[in-house]
Scaffold this motif. Structure first.
Motif, PDB file in Angstrom:
ATOM      1  N   VAL A  26      -3.486   0.884   0.969  1.00 53.78           N
ATOM      2  CA  VAL A  26      -4.789   0.211   1.014  1.00 53.78           C
ATOM      3  C   VAL A  26      -4.893  -0.795  -0.122  1.00 53.78           C
ATOM      4  O   VAL A  26      -5.353  -1.928   0.066  1.00 53.78           O
ATOM      5  CB  VAL A  26      -5.952   1.231   0.952  1.00 53.78           C
ATOM      6  N   PHE A  27      -4.440  -0.397  -1.299  1.00 52.91           N
ATOM      7  CA  PHE A  27      -4.488  -1.284  -2.458  1.00 52.91           C
ATOM      8  C   PHE A  27      -3.629  -2.526  -2.219  1.00 52.91           C
ATOM      9  O   PHE A  27      -4.058  -3.652  -2.482  1.00 52.91           O
ATOM     10  CB  PHE A  27      -4.027  -0.530  -3.717  1.00 52.91           C
ATOM     11  N   ALA A  28      -2.425  -2.342  -1.688  1.00 55.19           N
ATOM     12  CA  ALA A  28      -1.547  -3.483  -1.394  1.00 55.19           C
ATOM     13  C   ALA A  28      -2.179  -4.387  -0.347  1.00 55.19           C
ATOM     14  O   ALA A  28      -2.140  -5.617  -0.465  1.00 55.19           O
ATOM     15  CB  ALA A  28      -0.177  -2.986  -0.921  1.00 55.19           C
ATOM     16  N   TYR A  29      -2.800  -3.793   0.671  1.00 58.76           N
ATOM     17  CA  TYR A  29      -3.464  -4.569   1.724  1.00 58.76           C
ATOM     18  C   TYR A  29      -4.605  -5.398   1.137  1.00 58.76           C
ATOM     19  O   TYR A  29      -4.735  -6.587   1.427  1.00 58.76           O
ATOM     20  CB  TYR A  29      -3.992  -3.621   2.810  1.00 58.76           C
ATOM     21  N   ALA A  30      -5.412  -4.772   0.290  1.00 62.60           N
ATOM     22  CA  ALA A  30      -6.550  -5.458  -0.329  1.00 62.60           C
ATOM     23  C   ALA A  30      -6.095  -6.619  -1.210  1.00 62.60           C
ATOM     24  O   ALA A  30      -6.797  -7.634  -1.320  1.00 62.60           O
ATOM     25  CB  ALA A  30      -7.391  -4.470  -1.136  1.00 62.60           C
ATOM     26  N   LYS A  31      -4.929  -6.480  -1.825  1.00 64.71           N
ATOM     27  CA  LYS A  31      -4.400  -7.540  -2.684  1.00 64.71           C
ATOM     28  C   LYS A  31      -3.672  -8.618  -1.879  1.00 64.71           C
ATOM     29  O   LYS A  31      -3.214  -9.609  -2.445  1.00 64.71           O
ATOM     30  CB  LYS A  31      -3.435  -6.962  -3.727  1.00 64.71           C
ATOM     31  N   GLY A  32      -3.561  -8.431  -0.566  1.00 62.38           N
ATOM     32  CA  GLY A  32      -2.865  -9.400   0.259  1.00 62.38           C
ATOM     33  C   GLY A  32      -1.358  -9.254   0.220  1.00 62.38           C
ATOM     34  O   GLY A  32      -0.634 -10.138   0.673  1.00 62.38           O
ATOM     35  N   GLU A  33      -0.868  -8.136  -0.292  1.00 62.50           N
ATOM     36  CA  GLU A  33       0.572  -7.855  -0.329  1.00 62.50           C
ATOM     37  C   GLU A  33       0.932  -7.131   0.968  1.00 62.50           C
ATOM     38  O   GLU A  33       1.202  -5.931   0.999  1.00 62.50           O
ATOM     39  CB  GLU A  33       0.912  -7.031  -1.572  1.00 62.50           C
ATOM     40  N   TYR A  34       0.925  -7.901   2.063  1.00 63.74           N
ATOM     41  CA  TYR A  34       1.013  -7.317   3.395  1.00 63.74           C
ATOM     42  C   TYR A  34       2.361  -6.684   3.707  1.00 63.74           C
ATOM     43  O   TYR A  34       2.414  -5.680   4.429  1.00 63.74           O
ATOM     44  CB  TYR A  34       0.644  -8.356   4.451  1.00 63.74           C
ATOM     45  N   ASP A  35       3.451  -7.241   3.181  1.00 61.16           N
ATOM     46  CA  ASP A  35       4.757  -6.624   3.428  1.00 61.16           C
ATOM     47  C   ASP A  35       4.796  -5.210   2.866  1.00 61.16           C
ATOM     48  O   ASP A  35       5.219  -4.265   3.541  1.00 61.16           O
ATOM     49  CB  ASP A  35       5.892  -7.463   2.824  1.00 61.16           C
ATOM     50  N   GLN A  36       4.353  -5.075   1.628  1.00 64.25           N
ATOM     51  CA  GLN A  36       4.330  -3.752   1.002  1.00 64.25           C
ATOM     52  C   GLN A  36       3.350  -2.830   1.732  1.00 64.25           C
ATOM     53  O   GLN A  36       3.656  -1.665   1.992  1.00 64.25           O
ATOM     54  CB  GLN A  36       3.939  -3.867  -0.467  1.00 64.25           C
ATOM     55  N   ALA A  37       2.172  -3.348   2.066  1.00 67.74           N
ATOM     56  CA  ALA A  37       1.172  -2.541   2.770  1.00 67.74           C
ATOM     57  C   ALA A  37       1.717  -2.062   4.110  1.00 67.74           C
ATOM     58  O   ALA A  37       1.573  -0.884   4.475  1.00 67.74           O
ATOM     59  CB  ALA A  37      -0.109  -3.346   2.973  1.00 67.74           C
ATOM     60  N   PHE A  38       2.371  -2.979   4.835  1.00 72.55           N
ATOM     61  CA  PHE A  38       2.901  -2.615   6.141  1.00 72.55           C
ATOM     62  C   PHE A  38       3.962  -1.531   6.014  1.00 72.55           C
ATOM     63  O   PHE A  38       3.934  -0.539   6.759  1.00 72.55           O
ATOM     64  CB  PHE A  38       3.481  -3.834   6.860  1.00 72.55           C
ATOM     65  N   ASN A  39       4.891  -1.697   5.093  1.00 70.61           N
ATOM     66  CA  ASN A  39       5.951  -0.701   4.925  1.00 70.61           C
ATOM     67  C   ASN A  39       5.385   0.663   4.561  1.00 70.61           C
ATOM     68  O   ASN A  39       5.812   1.687   5.094  1.00 70.61           O
ATOM     69  CB  ASN A  39       6.966  -1.166   3.882  1.00 70.61           C
ATOM     70  N   THR A  40       4.410   0.681   3.678  1.00 69.30           N
ATOM     71  CA  THR A  40       3.792   1.947   3.265  1.00 69.30           C
ATOM     72  C   THR A  40       3.043   2.585   4.428  1.00 69.30           C
ATOM     73  O   THR A  40       3.216   3.775   4.723  1.00 69.30           O
ATOM     74  CB  THR A  40       2.828   1.711   2.088  1.00 69.30           C
ATOM     75  N   MET A  41       2.205   1.791   5.100  1.00 70.16           N
ATOM     76  CA  MET A  41       1.386   2.329   6.186  1.00 70.16           C
ATOM     77  C   MET A  41       2.235   2.742   7.383  1.00 70.16           C
ATOM     78  O   MET A  41       1.985   3.782   7.991  1.00 70.16           O
ATOM     79  CB  MET A  41       0.335   1.305   6.625  1.00 70.16           C
ATOM     80  N   ARG A  42       3.225   1.944   7.720  1.00 63.91           N
ATOM     81  CA  ARG A  42       4.061   2.269   8.881  1.00 63.91           C
ATOM     82  C   ARG A  42       4.793   3.589   8.644  1.00 63.91           C
ATOM     83  O   ARG A  42       4.853   4.438   9.531  1.00 63.91           O
ATOM     84  CB  ARG A  42       5.052   1.126   9.140  1.00 63.91           C
ATOM     85  N   SER A  43       5.331   3.755   7.457  1.00 59.86           N
ATOM     86  CA  SER A  43       6.034   4.997   7.129  1.00 59.86           C
ATOM     87  C   SER A  43       5.092   6.193   7.231  1.00 59.86           C
ATOM     88  O   SER A  43       5.418   7.219   7.840  1.00 59.86           O
ATOM     89  CB  SER A  43       6.628   4.905   5.723  1.00 59.86           C
ATOM     90  N   LEU A  44       3.915   6.058   6.662  1.00 61.72           N
ATOM     91  CA  LEU A  44       2.928   7.136   6.697  1.00 61.72           C
ATOM     92  C   LEU A  44       2.446   7.400   8.120  1.00 61.72           C
ATOM     93  O   LEU A  44       2.294   8.552   8.538  1.00 61.72           O
ATOM     94  CB  LEU A  44       1.758   6.773   5.782  1.00 61.72           C
ATOM     95  N   ALA A  45       2.223   6.324   8.872  1.00 59.25           N
ATOM     96  CA  ALA A  45       1.751   6.458  10.253  1.00 59.25           C
ATOM     97  C   ALA A  45       2.767   7.189  11.124  1.00 59.25           C
ATOM     98  O   ALA A  45       2.391   7.978  11.992  1.00 59.25           O
ATOM     99  CB  ALA A  45       1.459   5.074  10.840  1.00 59.25           C
ATOM    100  N   GLU A  46       4.038   6.924  10.883  1.00 61.04           N
ATOM    101  CA  GLU A  46       5.084   7.542  11.697  1.00 61.04           C
ATOM    102  C   GLU A  46       5.414   8.963  11.258  1.00 61.04           C
ATOM    103  O   GLU A  46       5.614   9.841  12.098  1.00 61.04           O
ATOM    104  CB  GLU A  46       6.357   6.694  11.652  1.00 61.04           C
TER     105      GLU A  46
END
Length: 166
Positions: A26-46
């Protein structure tokens, strides 16, 4: 007894780690660091079937943040999240059905998912029900209501959650 205590401790640690990972995403997403946010969220989601992480993954696909924009992928992840009772995902999935983006245009499914979100007292879902029903004939509305009852039973508020009066 020792094995039970160890299992409980490990489960608690896993939940704490999932919460920390989600917060980092969430913090990475809020900062606009979408690559990091996506990798973190995708891993957690899966790996942990985390409904809110699935919602963030869907939003990134919807908007093309950190990934190539894809309505099809967004729909897949919104559905997973909606099935975890995330009301915002239920609303977004209904929107995709209304517009035929990533899924076939289907006003009955749109109505049904808006109805599920409305049961969670999601204001946008409540507001969208009228517009969705205007696109349906009386017979289609009856079918949409049957579908919505099934979806509410499966993905609506749990018994301990307050329900909307609709």
């Amino acid at each position: 007894m020792k094995k039970l205590c160890l299992a409980i401790l490990l489960a608690g640690l896993a939940a704490t780690q999932a919460f920390a990972d989600f917060s980092d995403g969430v913090f990475a997403y809020a900062k606009g660091e979408y690559d990091q946010a996506f990798n973190t969220m995708r891993s957690l989601a899966e790996t942990s079937d985390h409904g809110l992480a699935q919602y963030y993954v869907a939003m990134m696909y919807l908007r093309g943040n950190g990934v190539e924009q894809s309505y099809e992928e967004a729909a897949i992840w919104f559905r997973k999240s909606a099935e975890q009772r995330v009301k915002q995902a239920q609303y977004r999935l209904a929107e995709l059905y209304m517009k035929g983006r990533g899924v076939p245009k289907d006003y009955e499914y749109a109505y049904a998912w808006y109805r599920v979100g409305a049961e969670h007292r999601h204001k946008k879902s409540l507001d969208a029900l009228t517009a969705a029903s205007a696109n349906l004939s009386p017979a289609e509305l009856e079918e949409a209501q049957k579908l919505s009852r099934k979806l509410i039973r499966d993905y609506g508020p749990k018994e301990e959650e307050p329900q909307a009066n609709n």
